[in-house]
Design a protein around this motif. Structure first.
Motif, PDB file in Angstrom:
ATOM      1  N   ALA A   5     100.098  40.474  12.697  1.00  0.00           N
ATOM      2  CA  ALA A   5     101.467  40.110  12.958  1.00  0.00           C
ATOM      3  C   ALA A   5     101.591  39.851  14.458  1.00  0.00           C
ATOM      4  N   ARG A  23     100.163  36.780  15.311  1.00  0.00           N
ATOM      5  CA  ARG A  23     101.111  35.562  14.839  1.00  0.00           C
ATOM      6  C   ARG A  23     102.193  35.304  15.837  1.00  0.00           C
ATOM      7  N   LEU A  24     102.751  36.176  16.795  1.00  0.00           N
ATOM      8  CA  LEU A  24     103.690  35.938  17.473  1.00  0.00           C
ATOM      9  C   LEU A  24     103.051  35.479  18.999  1.00  0.00           C
ATOM     10  N   THR A  57     100.865  32.680  19.004  1.00  0.00           N
ATOM     11  CA  THR A  57     100.233  31.305  19.078  1.00  0.00           C
ATOM     12  C   THR A  57     100.759  30.598  17.910  1.00  0.00           C
ATOM     13  N   ASN A  58     100.578  29.137  17.741  1.00  0.00           N
ATOM     14  CA  ASN A  58     100.885  28.708  16.573  1.00  0.00           C
ATOM     15  C   ASN A  58      99.697  28.051  15.959  1.00  0.00           C
ATOM     16  N   GLU A 118     105.606  32.941  20.981  1.00  0.00           N
ATOM     17  CA  GLU A 118     106.201  32.461  20.053  1.00  0.00           C
ATOM     18  C   GLU A 118     106.554  33.392  19.047  1.00  0.00           C
ATOM     19  N   ARG A 119     107.607  34.246  19.273  1.00  0.00           N
ATOM     20  CA  ARG A 119     108.190  35.410  18.734  1.00  0.00           C
ATOM     21  C   ARG A 119     109.419  34.779  17.835  1.00  0.00           C
ATOM     22  N   ARG A 120     109.756  33.834  18.164  1.00  0.00           N
ATOM     23  CA  ARG A 120     111.037  33.405  17.524  1.00  0.00           C
ATOM     24  C   ARG A 120     110.980  32.420  16.574  1.00  0.00           C
ATOM     25  N   LEU A 166     102.267  45.695  18.577  1.00  0.00           N
ATOM     26  CA  LEU A 166     103.222  44.793  17.824  1.00  0.00           C
ATOM     27  C   LEU A 166     104.603  44.975  18.298  1.00  0.00           C
ATOM     28  N   CYS A 194     106.729  41.841  19.796  1.00  0.00           N
ATOM     29  CA  CYS A 194     108.131  41.251  19.042  1.00  0.00           C
ATOM     30  C   CYS A 194     108.972  41.021  20.280  1.00  0.00           C
TER      31      CYS A 194
END
Lengths: 308, 399
Positions: A232, A235-236, A238-239, A299-301, A290, A294
């Motif tokens: 999780a 995920r925030l 990088t894309n 890339e959190r949004r 995490l 956040c």
């Protein structure tokens, strides 16, 4: 701090912690993207009944029957969730909650009703794990790493987790294309003839294997932190999926090392005598990572929030 | 059982049973709204998030020189940390691109991990050796104090009453948030009050069911209720009742033998009710579905068989023959009876009428939905059928 005592008492628990975290974080990336993060939750809860049933059947507490029992329990749970979803037309979240609490309750009840006084198997242990107890008794110093006699005395969990982690990496390499396509575009995957259901099933099986292997070390609930938190946070960051996986592995390793050190030595720094649960601390550290992601990760949004 | 209910221990057992029943009623009621909102597993995060609060409350109470096991203090601590856990789930879901299930998994496991850390801290404290806080993981009613039993019974009653008081806005929001908003209901606050009820149920249930299994008492009763009804008010009642039954029966059963932990027995009782519903519920149950399947099959065979009879075609299918024979339309040797000939005639007319109607109004969606299994006399008025017959006659005249 890094002397013979470290090798004997801390090296193996730390390695086991790292391998557990990595073995769980790898499939966790795909569970997260498929919105199946809670499958890890359900699977890790049913590990306990699986182990108890294996114990009741075999009467021993050796590793392989336990692993098989837990693996079978995980598959039974996933199957039951499917059956209840289809036959009863029950919403997935509710079906999951229903199945794993029931199986967990059955496991606890069976455990309490079976005479397990002769062996070390209890509910608290199953929930919290006991990373600290996985010490390398035969080690006398760093030289023991080259000593075959001492190596034979390594905790068996280490070897098992190493195998599972390698298997996980191989699984991702071999199945990469299928996993990626079925995760991002199941419709397209079906159209080009990929076995979507089978790939999903294979992912669940690998998740179960990781949960069972890590369960010994860190307990059945903290395993969930390893499935969810590093992926999780990644995920925030990088894309790109490949980058995300590397980030998640990095976060997993960082959580394991920092968590273990804080649990073992942290209380000493503030003047307390006893150490605290290492597994719990690893989960806490992964949660802090995490939380930081956040708050600050690039890339959190969501896409529309970023443009707004 | 009677012996168990007599004496001082029995008084406590009675209180605990009452408390567990009230807790189950409240959990079933609150759970119904969570279920309708499709957020069943948020309560799992809430319940696991109670653990650090329990640990911290214990530590604080000991530091203040009190008894760390004082139940109201532990409940307050657990409620605070569960509330923080809930806000974390909401915050992660709203502010980042992570989905709710990831937020639930993260909060659940991290808070639990932190709680375990605090439990090991307590074990290291001199007064913490017999803290018995592990009892909160799986619930234990053995050796419960009368004051604790009273706390649980009263809090259970308060929660159950709140569910009753708040049922209208919660129903509206659970079904149609947009409509609820237009009716002047504050959706966000109502959502929060649903979760507040979940939180209440969780912290009251800690001592009886334990924090790992309490989610079952919120999830299983509404699933049970959904099998028996499509109406939300009835569902609420059935859900609350099944929660109450599970709580009460489970507690009593667990006192019958040593080594029967209360929480798991309550959960398994709830599951037994679920299994019964899954099998036997009218309409949605497996038996009902199977019966419906068989009767549909029989109807298809009967209707097709009658058409074949009318056209004089040989009937070879054993199921078709059996259906016709059972209805008394053919004799054992396969020859049509008088009733059979009349029914075949009627069936042929019906088929011809449907065909006519389809050729006239083939684009009518109502016709497309028609399954070919219903007699026209059941859906149209005699006047309409007379019209169709007239058209049918004209068509035949043209041909």
């Amino acid at each position: 701090m890094l002397g013979a005592e470290f090798v004997q008492l801390s090296l193996t628990p730390m390695l086991i912690g790292i391998l557990s975290a990595v073995a769980c974080a790898l499939p966790g990336n795909f569970l997260l993207l498929r919105r199946q993060a809670l499958i890890g939750d359900a699977i890790s809860h049913v590990v306990l009944p699986g182990i108890v049933v294996a114990f009741v059947i075999t009467g021993t507490i050796t590793a392989w029957p336990m692993m098989i029992g837990a693996g079978v329990a995980a598959l039974v749970a996933v199957g039951l969730i499917e059956v209840i979803k289809r036959l009863g037309r029950v919403e997935p979240g509710a079906a999951m909650g229903l199945v794993f609490t029931t199986l967990f309750a059955a496991g606890v009840l069976l455990l309490e009703r079976t005479d397990t006084s002769a062996v070390h198997i209890d509910v608290d242990h199953a929930l919290m794990g006991s990373l600290e107890s996985l010490i390398w008794f035969d080690a006398t110093g760093w030289g023991s790493l080259l000593d075959p006699v001492a190596l034979a005395g390594l905790p068996p969990q280490l070897g098992r987790l190493l195998i599972v982690t390698v298997a996980m990496v191989l699984f991702l390499r071999v199945m990469w294309r299928g996993l990626v396509i079925t995760t991002f575009d199941p419709g397209y995957a079906r159209a080009i003839g990929l076995p979507v259901n089978w790939i999903g099933f294979a992912l669940v099986v690998m998740t179960a294997i990781a949960a069972v292997a890590a369960f010994d070390a860190v307990g059945s609930i903290i395993v969930i932190a390893m499935f969810v938190c590093p992926p999780a946070a990644a995920r925030l960051m990088t894309n790109r999926l490949v980058h995300q996986i590397w980030w998640s592995v990095g976060f997993a390793v960082l959580s394991a090392i920092l968590g273990y050190i804080l649990a073992g030595y942290g209380p000493g720094w503030i003047g307390a005598a006893a150490s605290v649960s290492a597994a719990g601390m690893i989960a806490t550290v992964s949660g802090v990572i995490l939380a930081l992601a956040c708050l600050f990760a690039p890339e959190r949004r969501r896409a529309q929030q970023a443009t707004a | 059982m009677l012996a168990a209910l007599s004496g001082l221990a029995g008084y406590n057992t009675l209180l605990v049973t009452l408390g567990a029943t009230l807790l189950g009623l409240a959990a079933g009621g609150a759970g119904a709204f969570v279920f309708l909102r499709k957020r069943a597993l948020v309560s799992d995060a809430v319940s696991h998030a109670t653990l650090p609060g329990i640990g911290l409350a214990f530590i604080v109470m000991v530091m203040l020189g009190g008894d760390g096991r004082w139940l109201p203090g532990l409940i307050l601590g657990s409620a605070i940390s569960a509330g923080i856990g809930l806000l974390c789930v909401e915050w992660i879901t709203r502010r980042t691109r992570l989905s709710e299930d990831a937020a639930i998994g993260a909060v659940l496991s991290v808070f639990f991990g932190l709680g375990i850390v605090l439990l090991t801290v307590i074990q290291g404290m001199s007064s913490g050796r017999q803290a018995g806080l592990e009892g909160f993981l799986l619930g234990s009613t053995a050796g419960m104090l009368a004051s604790e039993a009273w706390t649980i019974a009263i809090a259970g009653a308060v929660t159950a009453a709140s569910v009753v008081a708040l049922r209208r806005p919660m129903t509206l929001v659970a079904f149609d948030p947009e409509y609820a908003r237009s009716q002047g209901v504050n959706v966000r606050w109502t959502d929060l009050s649903i979760m507040a009820l979940v939180l209440l149920v969780t912290v009251i249930g800690l001592k009886v069911v334990g924090l790992i299994l309490i989610v079952a008492l919120l999830v299983i009763p509404p699933v049970i209720a959904r099998f028996w009804t499509d109406r939300v008010d009835v569902m609420l009642i059935v859900s609350a009742l099944s929660g109450g039954i599970a709580g009460g029966v489970g507690t009593v059963v667990s006192t019958l033998a040593p080594g029967l932990p209360t929480g798991p027995v309550i959960v398994l009782t709830a599951f037994a009710l679920f299994a019964l519903s899954l099998l036997a519920a009218p309409r949605r149950g497996i038996f009902a579905a199977a019966l419906r399947h068989v009767s549909t099959q029989r109807r298809v065979h009967l209707r097709q068989g009658l058409l074949s009879l009318y056209r004089g075609e040989p009937i070879l299918d054993a199921q078709t023959l059996a259906a016709l024979r059972r209805a008394g339309f053919i004799r054992a040797d396969g020859v049509a009876t008088k009733a059979g000939r009349a029914a075949a005639q009627a069936r042929a007319v019906d088929a011809a009428r449907w065909a006519t109607l389809r050729s006239l109004r083939g684009d009518d969606p109502a016709l497309e939905a028609h399954d070919g299994m219903t007699d026209m006399t059941e859906v149209l008025t005699p006047d309409q059928i007379a019209d169709i017959d007239r058209v049918r006659g004209q068509l035949r005249g043209v041909a």
